[in-house]
Design a protein around this motif. Structure first.
Motif, mmCIF file in Angstrom:
data_model
loop_
_atom_site.group_PDB
_atom_site.id
_atom_site.type_symbol
_atom_site.label_atom_id
_atom_site.label_comp_id
_atom_site.label_asym_id
_atom_site.label_seq_id
_atom_site.Cartn_x
_atom_site.Cartn_y
_atom_site.Cartn_z
ATOM 1 N N ARG A 67 25.488 26.116 53.601
ATOM 2 C CA ARG A 67 26.060 25.226 52.467
ATOM 3 C C ARG A 67 25.312 25.489 51.128
ATOM 4 O O ARG A 67 26.037 25.418 50.164
ATOM 5 N N ASP A 68 23.850 25.698 51.716
ATOM 6 C CA ASP A 68 23.255 25.857 50.317
ATOM 7 C C ASP A 68 23.628 27.121 49.599
ATOM 8 O O ASP A 68 23.811 27.288 48.281
ATOM 9 N N THR A 69 23.899 28.215 50.358
ATOM 10 C CA THR A 69 24.409 29.627 49.914
ATOM 11 C C THR A 69 25.593 29.279 49.160
ATOM 12 O O THR A 69 25.733 29.888 47.977
ATOM 13 N N PHE A 70 26.518 28.842 49.692
ATOM 14 C CA PHE A 70 27.662 28.313 49.043
ATOM 15 C C PHE A 70 27.643 27.833 47.784
ATOM 16 O O PHE A 70 28.163 28.491 46.699
ATOM 17 N N LEU A 71 26.702 26.787 47.837
ATOM 18 C CA LEU A 71 26.879 25.982 46.423
ATOM 19 C C LEU A 71 25.922 26.689 45.478
ATOM 20 O O LEU A 71 26.361 26.363 44.292
ATOM 21 N N PHE A 72 24.885 27.276 45.810
ATOM 22 C CA PHE A 72 24.020 27.694 44.936
ATOM 23 C C PHE A 72 24.091 29.256 44.340
ATOM 24 O O PHE A 72 23.835 29.512 43.294
ATOM 25 N N VAL A 73 24.683 30.147 45.226
ATOM 26 C CA VAL A 73 24.662 31.476 45.145
ATOM 27 C C VAL A 73 26.139 31.698 45.086
ATOM 28 O O VAL A 73 26.523 32.519 44.125
ATOM 29 N N VAL A 74 27.046 31.399 45.878
ATOM 30 C CA VAL A 74 28.519 32.149 45.785
ATOM 31 C C VAL A 74 29.271 31.245 44.791
ATOM 32 O O VAL A 74 29.956 31.947 44.107
ATOM 33 N N LEU A 75 29.327 29.778 44.750
ATOM 34 C CA LEU A 75 30.279 29.315 44.152
ATOM 35 C C LEU A 75 30.052 29.540 42.606
ATOM 36 O O LEU A 75 30.967 29.622 41.906
ATOM 37 N N PRO A 76 28.638 29.499 42.101
ATOM 38 C CA PRO A 76 28.668 29.473 40.634
ATOM 39 C C PRO A 76 29.229 30.846 40.247
ATOM 40 O O PRO A 76 29.886 30.892 39.088
ATOM 41 N N GLN A 77 29.206 31.959 41.117
ATOM 42 C CA GLN A 77 29.565 33.364 40.703
ATOM 43 C C GLN A 77 30.996 33.440 40.937
ATOM 44 O O GLN A 77 31.783 33.897 40.020
ATOM 45 N N ALA A 78 31.450 32.657 41.880
ATOM 46 C CA ALA A 78 33.069 32.609 42.063
ATOM 47 C C ALA A 78 33.802 31.998 40.887
ATOM 48 O O ALA A 78 34.575 32.529 40.386
ATOM 49 N N VAL A 79 33.172 30.934 40.614
ATOM 50 C CA VAL A 79 33.774 29.911 39.205
ATOM 51 C C VAL A 79 33.864 31.051 38.211
ATOM 52 O O VAL A 79 34.818 30.952 37.524
ATOM 53 N N ARG A 80 32.630 31.710 37.854
ATOM 54 C CA ARG A 80 32.614 32.416 36.735
ATOM 55 C C ARG A 80 33.515 33.494 36.739
ATOM 56 O O ARG A 80 34.384 33.968 35.896
ATOM 57 N N ASN A 81 33.816 34.204 38.041
ATOM 58 C CA ASN A 81 34.802 35.275 37.935
ATOM 59 C C ASN A 81 36.222 34.919 38.076
ATOM 60 O O ASN A 81 36.924 35.662 37.151
ATOM 61 N N VAL A 82 36.549 33.796 38.018
ATOM 62 C CA VAL A 82 37.920 33.279 38.124
ATOM 63 C C VAL A 82 38.097 32.054 36.825
ATOM 64 O O VAL A 82 39.119 31.315 37.052
ATOM 65 N N VAL A 130 43.840 27.135 25.126
ATOM 66 C CA VAL A 130 44.612 28.082 25.500
ATOM 67 C C VAL A 130 43.785 29.346 24.888
ATOM 68 O O VAL A 130 43.654 30.454 25.456
ATOM 69 N N ARG A 131 43.162 29.146 23.836
ATOM 70 C CA ARG A 131 42.395 30.213 22.891
ATOM 71 C C ARG A 131 41.404 30.619 23.947
ATOM 72 O O ARG A 131 40.966 31.812 24.087
ATOM 73 N N LEU A 132 40.480 29.605 24.359
ATOM 74 C CA LEU A 132 39.455 29.716 25.405
ATOM 75 C C LEU A 132 39.835 30.477 26.703
ATOM 76 O O LEU A 132 39.126 31.581 26.809
ATOM 77 N N ALA A 133 41.005 30.130 27.145
ATOM 78 C CA ALA A 133 41.555 30.837 28.390
ATOM 79 C C ALA A 133 41.636 32.490 28.130
ATOM 80 O O ALA A 133 41.184 33.257 28.682
ATOM 81 N N SER A 134 42.368 32.708 26.928
ATOM 82 C CA SER A 134 42.509 34.134 26.698
ATOM 83 C C SER A 134 41.437 34.915 26.246
ATOM 84 O O SER A 134 41.184 36.020 26.614
ATOM 85 N N ARG A 135 40.297 34.203 25.601
ATOM 86 C CA ARG A 135 39.131 35.000 25.302
ATOM 87 C C ARG A 135 38.343 35.128 26.650
ATOM 88 O O ARG A 135 37.661 36.201 26.826
ATOM 89 N N LEU A 136 38.104 34.127 27.474
ATOM 90 C CA LEU A 136 37.639 34.455 28.929
ATOM 91 C C LEU A 136 38.058 35.607 29.391
ATOM 92 O O LEU A 136 37.783 36.486 30.187
ATOM 93 N N GLU A 137 39.738 35.728 29.373
ATOM 94 C CA GLU A 137 40.278 36.777 30.087
ATOM 95 C C GLU A 137 39.599 37.986 29.433
ATOM 96 O O GLU A 137 39.605 38.948 30.300
ATOM 97 N N HIS A 138 39.646 38.162 28.170
ATOM 98 C CA HIS A 138 39.290 39.410 27.683
ATOM 99 C C HIS A 138 37.722 39.769 27.948
ATOM 100 O O HIS A 138 37.530 41.170 28.122
ATOM 101 N N ARG A 139 36.999 38.790 28.004
ATOM 102 C CA ARG A 139 35.325 39.119 28.553
ATOM 103 C C ARG A 139 35.439 39.664 29.827
ATOM 104 O O ARG A 139 34.802 40.506 30.109
ATOM 105 N N VAL A 140 36.168 38.960 30.916
ATOM 106 C CA VAL A 140 36.186 39.532 32.306
ATOM 107 C C VAL A 140 36.668 40.716 32.306
ATOM 108 O O VAL A 140 36.233 41.601 33.092
ATOM 109 N N GLY A 141 37.775 41.073 31.339
ATOM 110 C CA GLY A 141 38.328 42.316 31.496
ATOM 111 C C GLY A 141 37.590 43.444 31.085
ATOM 112 O O GLY A 141 37.975 44.842 31.554
#
Lengths: 221, 247
Positions: free
Chosen positions: A136-151, A209-220
Protein backbone atom coordinates in the motif's frame (compact mmCIF):
# COMPACT_ATOMS: atom_id res chain seq x y z
CA UNK A 1 -26.05 41.61 -39.73
CA UNK A 2 -27.66 43.85 -37.15
CA UNK A 3 -30.27 41.19 -36.55
CA UNK A 4 -27.52 38.65 -35.99
CA UNK A 5 -25.76 40.84 -33.42
CA UNK A 6 -29.11 41.66 -31.84
CA UNK A 7 -29.88 37.94 -31.51
CA UNK A 8 -26.47 36.58 -30.40
CA UNK A 9 -24.38 39.42 -29.02
CA UNK A 10 -26.97 41.62 -27.37
CA UNK A 11 -25.00 43.27 -24.59
CA UNK A 12 -28.10 44.55 -22.84
CA UNK A 13 -29.57 41.05 -22.60
CA UNK A 14 -26.18 39.67 -21.54
CA UNK A 15 -25.91 42.22 -18.76
CA UNK A 16 -29.37 41.33 -17.50
CA UNK A 17 -28.65 37.60 -17.64
CA UNK A 18 -25.22 37.94 -16.07
CA UNK A 19 -26.21 37.57 -12.38
CA UNK A 20 -28.29 34.49 -13.22
CA UNK A 21 -25.41 33.00 -15.17
CA UNK A 22 -23.00 33.67 -12.32
CA UNK A 23 -25.26 31.70 -10.01
CA UNK A 24 -25.31 28.98 -12.66
CA UNK A 25 -21.52 29.07 -12.81
CA UNK A 26 -21.44 28.66 -9.04
CA UNK A 27 -23.55 25.51 -9.36
CA UNK A 28 -21.37 24.22 -12.19
CA UNK A 29 -18.27 24.70 -10.05
CA UNK A 30 -19.98 23.01 -7.11
CA UNK A 31 -20.81 20.02 -9.29
CA UNK A 32 -17.21 19.93 -10.55
CA UNK A 33 -15.91 20.08 -7.00
CA UNK A 34 -17.96 17.00 -6.19
CA UNK A 35 -17.64 14.90 -9.34
CA UNK A 36 -13.95 15.41 -10.22
CA UNK A 37 -12.61 14.06 -6.89
CA UNK A 38 -15.25 11.32 -6.99
CA UNK A 39 -14.20 10.32 -10.48
CA UNK A 40 -10.51 10.44 -9.61
CA UNK A 41 -10.87 8.30 -6.50
CA UNK A 42 -13.17 5.94 -8.38
CA UNK A 43 -10.58 5.83 -11.14
CA UNK A 44 -7.90 4.89 -8.62
CA UNK A 45 -10.06 2.02 -7.40
CA UNK A 46 -10.68 0.93 -10.99
CA UNK A 47 -6.96 1.07 -11.77
CA UNK A 48 -6.13 -0.95 -8.65
CA UNK A 49 -8.80 -3.50 -9.51
CA UNK A 50 -7.54 -3.78 -13.09
CA UNK A 51 -4.02 -4.45 -11.76
CA UNK A 52 -5.22 -6.85 -9.10
CA UNK A 53 -4.05 -10.44 -8.88
CA UNK A 54 -7.65 -11.66 -8.78
CA UNK A 55 -8.79 -12.48 -12.30
CA UNK A 56 -12.43 -12.32 -11.18
CA UNK A 57 -12.02 -8.75 -10.00
CA UNK A 58 -10.02 -7.75 -13.08
CA UNK A 59 -12.59 -9.10 -15.50
CA UNK A 60 -15.68 -7.84 -13.70
CA UNK A 61 -14.26 -4.33 -13.36
CA UNK A 62 -13.23 -4.41 -16.99
CA UNK A 63 -16.75 -5.32 -18.09
CA UNK A 64 -18.21 -2.55 -15.91
CA UNK A 65 -15.82 0.11 -17.18
CA UNK A 66 -16.45 -0.95 -20.79
CA UNK A 67 -20.16 -0.67 -20.14
CA UNK A 68 -20.00 2.78 -18.58
CA UNK A 69 -17.69 4.07 -21.28
CA UNK A 70 -20.00 2.84 -24.03
CA UNK A 71 -23.16 4.20 -22.40
CA UNK A 72 -23.82 7.87 -23.28
CA UNK A 73 -23.46 9.89 -20.05
CA UNK A 74 -26.83 11.55 -20.66
CA UNK A 75 -28.54 8.17 -20.87
CA UNK A 76 -26.72 7.08 -17.72
CA UNK A 77 -27.85 10.17 -15.83
CA UNK A 78 -31.49 9.78 -16.91
CA UNK A 79 -31.41 6.10 -15.95
CA UNK A 80 -30.00 6.92 -12.51
CA UNK A 81 -32.38 9.81 -11.89
CA UNK A 82 -35.58 8.47 -13.41
CA UNK A 83 -34.92 4.74 -13.35
CA UNK A 84 -33.79 4.16 -9.79
CA UNK A 85 -37.03 5.50 -8.22
CA UNK A 86 -38.76 2.43 -9.67
CA UNK A 87 -36.59 0.31 -7.38
CA UNK A 88 -37.64 2.45 -4.43
CA UNK A 89 -34.52 4.64 -4.38
CA UNK A 90 -35.37 8.33 -4.67
CA UNK A 91 -32.45 10.60 -5.31
CA UNK A 92 -31.99 14.33 -5.25
CA UNK A 93 -30.82 15.70 -8.62
CA UNK A 94 -27.42 16.43 -7.10
CA UNK A 95 -26.99 12.88 -5.81
CA UNK A 96 -28.08 11.49 -9.15
CA UNK A 97 -25.51 13.65 -10.93
CA UNK A 98 -22.81 12.51 -8.50
CA UNK A 99 -23.63 8.84 -9.03
CA UNK A 100 -23.83 9.10 -12.82
CA UNK A 101 -20.58 11.02 -13.05
CA UNK A 102 -18.90 8.65 -10.61
CA UNK A 103 -19.80 5.70 -12.83
CA UNK A 104 -18.80 7.48 -16.03
CA UNK A 105 -15.64 9.31 -14.97
CA UNK A 106 -14.26 6.50 -12.82
CA UNK A 107 -14.11 4.39 -15.96
CA UNK A 108 -12.17 7.05 -17.87
CA UNK A 109 -9.90 8.12 -15.02
CA UNK A 110 -9.35 4.45 -14.28
CA UNK A 111 -8.06 3.72 -17.78
CA UNK A 112 -5.72 6.71 -17.65
CA UNK A 113 -4.39 5.85 -14.20
CA UNK A 114 -3.95 2.20 -15.09
CA UNK A 115 -1.76 3.21 -18.02
CA UNK A 116 0.17 5.46 -15.65
CA UNK A 117 0.73 2.73 -13.08
CA UNK A 118 1.77 0.27 -15.78
CA UNK A 119 4.35 2.79 -17.02
CA UNK A 120 6.26 2.41 -13.73
CA UNK A 121 8.83 -0.36 -13.96
CA UNK A 122 8.94 -3.31 -11.59
CA UNK A 123 12.28 -2.02 -10.28
CA UNK A 124 10.50 0.73 -8.38
CA UNK A 125 8.17 -1.76 -6.73
CA UNK A 126 11.06 -4.07 -5.88
CA UNK A 127 13.27 -1.33 -4.48
CA UNK A 128 10.49 -0.05 -2.24
CA UNK A 129 9.41 -3.51 -1.08
CA UNK A 130 13.04 -4.43 -0.38
CA UNK A 131 13.18 -1.65 2.21
CA UNK A 132 10.19 -3.16 3.98
CA UNK A 133 7.57 -0.79 2.59
CA UNK A 134 4.13 -2.39 2.40
CA UNK A 135 2.40 -2.78 -0.94
CA UNK A 136 0.00 0.00 0.00
CA UNK A 137 2.77 2.44 0.96
CA UNK A 138 4.75 1.51 -2.14
CA UNK A 139 1.73 2.34 -4.28
CA UNK A 140 0.90 5.58 -2.50
CA UNK A 141 4.38 7.05 -2.07
CA UNK A 142 6.46 5.55 -4.86
CA UNK A 143 4.30 4.39 -7.76
CA UNK A 144 1.28 6.69 -7.77
CA UNK A 145 3.14 10.03 -7.78
CA UNK A 146 5.25 8.90 -10.74
CA UNK A 147 2.24 7.37 -12.49
CA UNK A 148 0.22 10.58 -12.15
CA UNK A 149 3.12 12.62 -13.46
CA UNK A 150 3.46 10.35 -16.48
CA UNK A 151 -0.21 10.68 -17.44
CA UNK A 152 -0.79 14.25 -16.28
CA UNK A 153 -1.73 15.55 -19.77
CA UNK A 154 -4.38 12.83 -20.10
CA UNK A 155 -5.69 13.52 -16.61
CA UNK A 156 -6.04 17.23 -17.38
CA UNK A 157 -7.75 16.52 -20.72
CA UNK A 158 -10.09 14.12 -19.03
CA UNK A 159 -10.92 16.67 -16.36
CA UNK A 160 -11.73 19.26 -19.03
CA UNK A 161 -14.16 16.77 -20.56
CA UNK A 162 -15.78 16.24 -17.17
CA UNK A 163 -16.22 19.99 -16.64
CA UNK A 164 -17.91 20.35 -20.02
CA UNK A 165 -20.04 17.32 -19.37
CA UNK A 166 -21.49 18.83 -16.18
CA UNK A 167 -23.87 20.72 -18.47
CA UNK A 168 -25.94 17.51 -18.77
CA UNK A 169 -26.98 18.09 -15.15
CA UNK A 170 -29.50 20.49 -16.69
CA UNK A 171 -31.69 17.53 -17.71
CA UNK A 172 -32.33 16.78 -14.05
CA UNK A 173 -33.17 20.48 -13.64
CA UNK A 174 -30.04 21.55 -11.83
CA UNK A 175 -29.58 25.24 -12.45
CA UNK A 176 -25.99 25.00 -13.57
CA UNK A 177 -24.44 27.33 -16.12
CA UNK A 178 -26.04 26.02 -19.30
CA UNK A 179 -29.46 25.55 -17.68
CA UNK A 180 -29.37 29.14 -16.39
CA UNK A 181 -28.40 30.41 -19.82
CA UNK A 182 -31.17 28.46 -21.48
CA UNK A 183 -33.64 29.78 -18.93
CA UNK A 184 -32.55 33.33 -19.71
CA UNK A 185 -32.85 32.56 -23.42
CA UNK A 186 -36.43 31.36 -23.11
CA UNK A 187 -37.40 34.41 -21.05
CA UNK A 188 -35.76 36.96 -23.34
CA UNK A 189 -36.31 35.11 -26.65
CA UNK A 190 -32.68 35.95 -27.33
CA UNK A 191 -29.69 33.60 -27.72
CA UNK A 192 -27.15 36.01 -26.24
CA UNK A 193 -27.18 34.40 -22.75
CA UNK A 194 -26.16 31.07 -24.31
CA UNK A 195 -23.31 32.79 -26.15
CA UNK A 196 -22.30 34.36 -22.85
CA UNK A 197 -22.35 30.94 -21.18
CA UNK A 198 -20.12 29.69 -23.97
CA UNK A 199 -17.71 32.53 -23.32
CA UNK A 200 -17.69 31.73 -19.61
CA UNK A 201 -16.88 28.08 -20.37
CA UNK A 202 -14.12 29.33 -22.65
CA UNK A 203 -12.59 31.57 -20.00
CA UNK A 204 -12.83 28.74 -17.49
CA UNK A 205 -11.32 26.03 -19.68
CA UNK A 206 -8.92 27.84 -21.99
CA UNK A 207 -6.12 27.90 -19.38
CA UNK A 208 -6.69 24.21 -18.68
CA UNK A 209 -6.49 23.39 -22.39
CA UNK A 210 -3.26 25.38 -22.69
CA UNK A 211 -1.90 23.58 -19.63
CA UNK A 212 -2.76 20.20 -21.11
CA UNK A 213 -0.97 20.86 -24.37
CA UNK A 214 2.06 22.32 -22.61
CA UNK A 215 2.25 19.23 -20.43
CA UNK A 216 2.01 17.05 -23.52
CA UNK A 217 4.97 18.80 -25.06
CA UNK A 218 6.98 18.51 -21.87
CA UNK A 219 6.33 14.77 -21.57
CA UNK A 220 7.09 14.36 -25.26
CA UNK A 221 10.60 15.75 -24.97
CA UNK B 1 21.07 -18.49 19.30
CA UNK B 2 24.77 -19.20 19.46
CA UNK B 3 27.40 -16.87 18.12
CA UNK B 4 28.29 -19.36 15.40
CA UNK B 5 24.84 -19.56 13.82
CA UNK B 6 24.77 -17.88 10.42
CA UNK B 7 23.04 -14.58 9.69
CA UNK B 8 21.79 -15.95 6.40
CA UNK B 9 21.07 -19.65 6.10
CA UNK B 10 19.81 -21.10 2.83
CA UNK B 11 18.80 -24.74 2.75
CA UNK B 12 17.84 -26.84 -0.25
CA UNK B 13 16.42 -23.83 -2.07
CA UNK B 14 14.54 -24.62 -5.28
CA UNK B 15 12.86 -22.35 -7.79
CA UNK B 16 11.42 -22.97 -11.24
CA UNK B 17 9.82 -20.79 -13.85
CA UNK B 18 7.47 -23.14 -15.65
CA UNK B 19 9.52 -26.15 -16.72
CA UNK B 20 12.76 -24.23 -16.32
CA UNK B 21 14.43 -25.05 -13.02
CA UNK B 22 16.56 -22.05 -12.04
CA UNK B 23 17.68 -23.16 -8.59
CA UNK B 24 18.22 -26.88 -8.05
CA UNK B 25 18.72 -27.18 -4.32
CA UNK B 26 21.04 -24.49 -3.01
CA UNK B 27 22.67 -24.71 0.43
CA UNK B 28 24.59 -21.68 1.59
CA UNK B 29 25.34 -20.19 4.98
CA UNK B 30 26.71 -16.70 5.46
CA UNK B 31 28.07 -15.72 8.86
CA UNK B 32 28.17 -12.34 10.52
CA UNK B 33 30.68 -9.92 8.99
CA UNK B 34 31.38 -12.23 6.08
CA UNK B 35 31.59 -10.95 2.52
CA UNK B 36 30.51 -13.63 0.07
CA UNK B 37 30.74 -13.19 -3.69
CA UNK B 38 28.53 -15.21 -5.98
CA UNK B 39 29.85 -15.56 -9.51
CA UNK B 40 28.70 -17.57 -12.48
CA UNK B 41 27.50 -17.29 -16.06
CA UNK B 42 24.26 -15.49 -16.81
CA UNK B 43 21.32 -17.79 -16.28
CA UNK B 44 23.16 -19.67 -13.57
CA UNK B 45 20.54 -18.56 -11.02
CA UNK B 46 22.67 -16.20 -8.92
CA UNK B 47 20.28 -13.25 -9.13
CA UNK B 48 17.31 -15.48 -8.43
CA UNK B 49 19.13 -16.86 -5.40
CA UNK B 50 19.75 -13.34 -4.14
CA UNK B 51 16.14 -12.35 -4.73
CA UNK B 52 14.94 -15.34 -2.74
CA UNK B 53 16.92 -14.00 0.23
CA UNK B 54 14.47 -11.13 0.74
CA UNK B 55 11.53 -12.88 -0.88
CA UNK B 56 11.27 -10.70 -3.94
CA UNK B 57 11.02 -14.20 -5.39
CA UNK B 58 9.07 -16.91 -3.62
CA UNK B 59 11.00 -20.18 -3.59
CA UNK B 60 9.22 -23.39 -4.56
CA UNK B 61 10.96 -25.38 -1.84
CA UNK B 62 13.63 -25.04 0.79
CA UNK B 63 14.14 -22.45 3.50
CA UNK B 64 15.83 -19.09 3.82
CA UNK B 65 16.55 -18.08 7.41
CA UNK B 66 17.76 -14.59 8.23
CA UNK B 67 18.98 -13.87 11.73
CA UNK B 68 17.15 -16.96 12.96
CA UNK B 69 13.82 -16.10 11.32
CA UNK B 70 12.40 -18.36 8.61
CA UNK B 71 11.26 -16.02 5.83
CA UNK B 72 8.86 -18.63 4.48
CA UNK B 73 6.98 -19.00 7.75
CA UNK B 74 3.51 -17.52 7.24
CA UNK B 75 3.77 -15.93 10.70
CA UNK B 76 6.87 -14.00 9.69
CA UNK B 77 6.32 -10.28 9.13
CA UNK B 78 8.13 -10.08 5.82
CA UNK B 79 8.16 -6.28 5.74
CA UNK B 80 9.82 -6.13 9.16
CA UNK B 81 12.42 -8.64 7.94
CA UNK B 82 13.08 -6.86 4.65
CA UNK B 83 14.03 -3.76 6.55
CA UNK B 84 16.88 -5.84 8.00
CA UNK B 85 17.92 -7.19 4.60
CA UNK B 86 19.33 -4.40 2.49
CA UNK B 87 19.27 -4.80 -1.26
CA UNK B 88 21.15 -2.90 -3.94
CA UNK B 89 20.06 -3.31 -7.54
CA UNK B 90 21.91 -3.22 -10.83
CA UNK B 91 19.77 -0.32 -12.06
CA UNK B 92 19.86 1.61 -8.72
CA UNK B 93 16.05 1.99 -8.68
CA UNK B 94 16.08 5.27 -6.81
CA UNK B 95 12.70 7.00 -6.66
CA UNK B 96 13.11 9.64 -9.38
CA UNK B 97 10.46 11.98 -7.96
CA UNK B 98 12.21 12.30 -4.60
CA UNK B 99 15.38 14.03 -3.50
CA UNK B 100 18.23 11.83 -2.29
CA UNK B 101 17.29 12.59 1.30
CA UNK B 102 13.64 11.58 0.80
CA UNK B 103 14.69 8.41 -1.00
CA UNK B 104 16.39 7.39 2.22
CA UNK B 105 13.89 8.68 4.78
CA UNK B 106 10.80 7.10 3.18
CA UNK B 107 11.30 3.65 4.69
CA UNK B 108 12.65 5.09 7.94
CA UNK B 109 9.44 7.02 8.38
CA UNK B 110 6.92 4.53 7.00
CA UNK B 111 8.49 1.26 8.16
CA UNK B 112 10.66 2.17 11.14
CA UNK B 113 8.09 4.81 12.20
CA UNK B 114 10.71 7.47 12.86
CA UNK B 115 9.80 11.14 13.00
CA UNK B 116 10.93 13.23 10.05
CA UNK B 117 13.67 14.82 12.15
CA UNK B 118 15.01 11.49 13.42
CA UNK B 119 14.82 9.99 9.95
CA UNK B 120 16.81 12.86 8.49
CA UNK B 121 19.54 12.48 11.09
CA UNK B 122 19.89 8.78 10.22
CA UNK B 123 19.70 9.50 6.49
CA UNK B 124 22.41 12.13 6.73
CA UNK B 125 24.65 9.69 8.61
CA UNK B 126 24.10 7.13 5.85
CA UNK B 127 24.81 9.74 3.18
CA UNK B 128 28.05 10.59 4.96
CA UNK B 129 29.07 6.94 4.94
CA UNK B 130 28.76 6.88 1.16
CA UNK B 131 30.42 10.31 0.87
CA UNK B 132 27.43 12.14 -0.59
CA UNK B 133 26.10 14.26 2.24
CA UNK B 134 26.36 17.34 0.05
CA UNK B 135 24.00 15.73 -2.50
CA UNK B 136 21.14 15.30 -0.06
CA UNK B 137 18.89 17.73 -1.92
CA UNK B 138 19.69 16.44 -5.42
CA UNK B 139 17.20 14.50 -7.48
CA UNK B 140 18.44 11.18 -8.92
CA UNK B 141 18.44 12.58 -12.47
CA UNK B 142 20.97 15.20 -11.36
CA UNK B 143 23.43 12.55 -10.18
CA UNK B 144 25.89 10.33 -12.01
CA UNK B 145 25.25 6.59 -12.08
CA UNK B 146 27.94 6.03 -9.46
CA UNK B 147 26.42 8.63 -7.18
CA UNK B 148 22.95 7.16 -7.68
CA UNK B 149 24.19 3.73 -6.72
CA UNK B 150 25.86 5.12 -3.60
CA UNK B 151 22.59 6.83 -2.64
CA UNK B 152 20.85 3.50 -3.18
CA UNK B 153 23.40 1.89 -0.85
CA UNK B 154 22.75 4.64 1.71
CA UNK B 155 19.00 3.97 1.42
CA UNK B 156 19.58 0.37 2.46
CA UNK B 157 22.27 1.22 5.05
CA UNK B 158 20.10 3.72 6.89
CA UNK B 159 17.79 0.89 7.92
CA UNK B 160 20.70 -0.77 9.74
CA UNK B 161 20.46 -4.09 7.92
CA UNK B 162 21.82 -7.36 9.28
CA UNK B 163 22.88 -8.35 5.79
CA UNK B 164 23.22 -6.53 2.50
CA UNK B 165 22.49 -8.11 -0.85
CA UNK B 166 24.13 -6.63 -3.96
CA UNK B 167 22.74 -7.64 -7.35
CA UNK B 168 25.44 -6.71 -9.88
CA UNK B 169 25.84 -3.26 -8.34
CA UNK B 170 28.40 -1.99 -10.85
CA UNK B 171 27.20 -3.64 -14.08
CA UNK B 172 25.20 -0.63 -15.24
CA UNK B 173 27.99 1.85 -14.53
CA UNK B 174 30.48 3.47 -16.85
CA UNK B 175 33.94 2.05 -16.07
CA UNK B 176 35.23 5.28 -14.55
CA UNK B 177 32.36 5.33 -12.04
CA UNK B 178 32.78 1.76 -10.80
CA UNK B 179 35.60 2.60 -8.41
CA UNK B 180 33.60 4.96 -6.20
CA UNK B 181 30.91 2.33 -5.63
CA UNK B 182 33.45 -0.39 -4.93
CA UNK B 183 35.23 1.90 -2.46
CA UNK B 184 32.00 2.32 -0.51
CA UNK B 185 31.47 -1.44 -0.52
CA UNK B 186 35.02 -2.03 0.73
CA UNK B 187 34.42 0.41 3.58
CA UNK B 188 31.26 -1.45 4.49
CA UNK B 189 33.02 -4.82 4.43
CA UNK B 190 35.80 -3.45 6.64
CA UNK B 191 33.22 -1.99 9.03
CA UNK B 192 31.86 -5.49 9.53
CA UNK B 193 28.76 -5.51 7.34
CA UNK B 194 27.62 -8.95 6.26
CA UNK B 195 27.42 -8.86 2.47
CA UNK B 196 26.33 -11.16 -0.32
CA UNK B 197 27.49 -9.80 -3.66
CA UNK B 198 26.58 -10.99 -7.13
CA UNK B 199 29.29 -9.38 -9.22
CA UNK B 200 31.95 -10.08 -11.79
CA UNK B 201 34.37 -7.47 -10.48
CA UNK B 202 37.08 -10.07 -10.02
CA UNK B 203 39.82 -7.80 -8.78
CA UNK B 204 37.45 -6.37 -6.22
CA UNK B 205 36.39 -9.87 -5.20
CA UNK B 206 40.04 -10.85 -4.64
CA UNK B 207 40.47 -7.93 -2.23
CA UNK B 208 37.12 -7.83 -0.47
CA UNK B 209 35.68 -11.34 -0.52
CA UNK B 210 36.06 -13.77 2.33
CA UNK B 211 34.54 -16.45 0.16
CA UNK B 212 33.66 -16.87 -3.49
CA UNK B 213 30.79 -19.11 -4.58
CA UNK B 214 30.70 -20.33 -8.17
CA UNK B 215 27.24 -21.18 -9.51
CA UNK B 216 26.29 -22.78 -12.78
CA UNK B 217 22.96 -24.16 -14.02
CA UNK B 218 21.22 -23.66 -10.71
CA UNK B 219 23.74 -25.41 -8.47
CA UNK B 220 26.74 -24.32 -6.45
CA UNK B 221 29.66 -25.91 -8.26
CA UNK B 222 32.21 -24.99 -5.64
CA UNK B 223 33.12 -22.36 -3.11
CA UNK B 224 36.29 -21.26 -1.42
CA UNK B 225 38.64 -18.37 -0.81
CA UNK B 226 39.20 -15.97 -3.72
CA UNK B 227 42.64 -17.51 -4.16
CA UNK B 228 41.20 -21.02 -4.45
CA UNK B 229 38.46 -20.09 -6.92
CA UNK B 230 40.36 -17.64 -9.09
CA UNK B 231 43.73 -19.33 -8.74
CA UNK B 232 43.76 -23.10 -8.73
CA UNK B 233 40.20 -24.33 -9.04
CA UNK B 234 39.81 -28.11 -9.39
CA UNK B 235 36.68 -27.72 -11.54
CA UNK B 236 36.96 -27.29 -15.28
CA UNK B 237 33.73 -25.26 -15.39
CA UNK B 238 35.05 -22.79 -12.81
CA UNK B 239 38.38 -22.50 -14.61
CA UNK B 240 36.65 -21.89 -17.94
CA UNK B 241 34.44 -19.18 -16.44
CA UNK B 242 37.26 -17.47 -14.58
CA UNK B 243 39.47 -17.42 -17.66
CA UNK B 244 36.63 -15.67 -19.52
CA UNK B 245 36.46 -13.03 -16.80
CA UNK B 246 40.17 -12.42 -17.06
CA UNK B 247 40.04 -11.71 -20.77
Amino acid sequence: MDAFIEQFFNLGVMAKAFPLLMRGLGMTLLICLAVIPLGFVGGLLVALARLSRSAMLRISVRILTDLFRALPPLVLLILVYSGLPFTGIRLSPFTAVCIAFFLNSSAYYGEVLRAGVESIGSGQWEAARSTGLSGRDTFLFVVLPQAVRNVLPDLVSNTIEVVKLTSIASVVSMTELLYSADMARSITFNASPVVLAGLIYLVLLWPAVRLASRLEHRVGT
Amino acid sequence: MTAASPILDIQDLRKSYGANEILKGIDLAVHAQETVFIIGPSGSGKSTLLRCCNRLETPDAGTVTVDGVDLGDPRTDINAMRRRIGMVFQSFNLYPHMKAMDNITLALRRVSKKSRADAEVLALAALERVGLAEKRNAYPAELSGGQQQRIAIARALALEPKVMLFDEPTSALDPELVGSVLAVMSDMARAGMTMVVVSHEMRFARDAADRVVFMDHGVIVEQGSPGEIFGQSQHARTRAFVSQLER
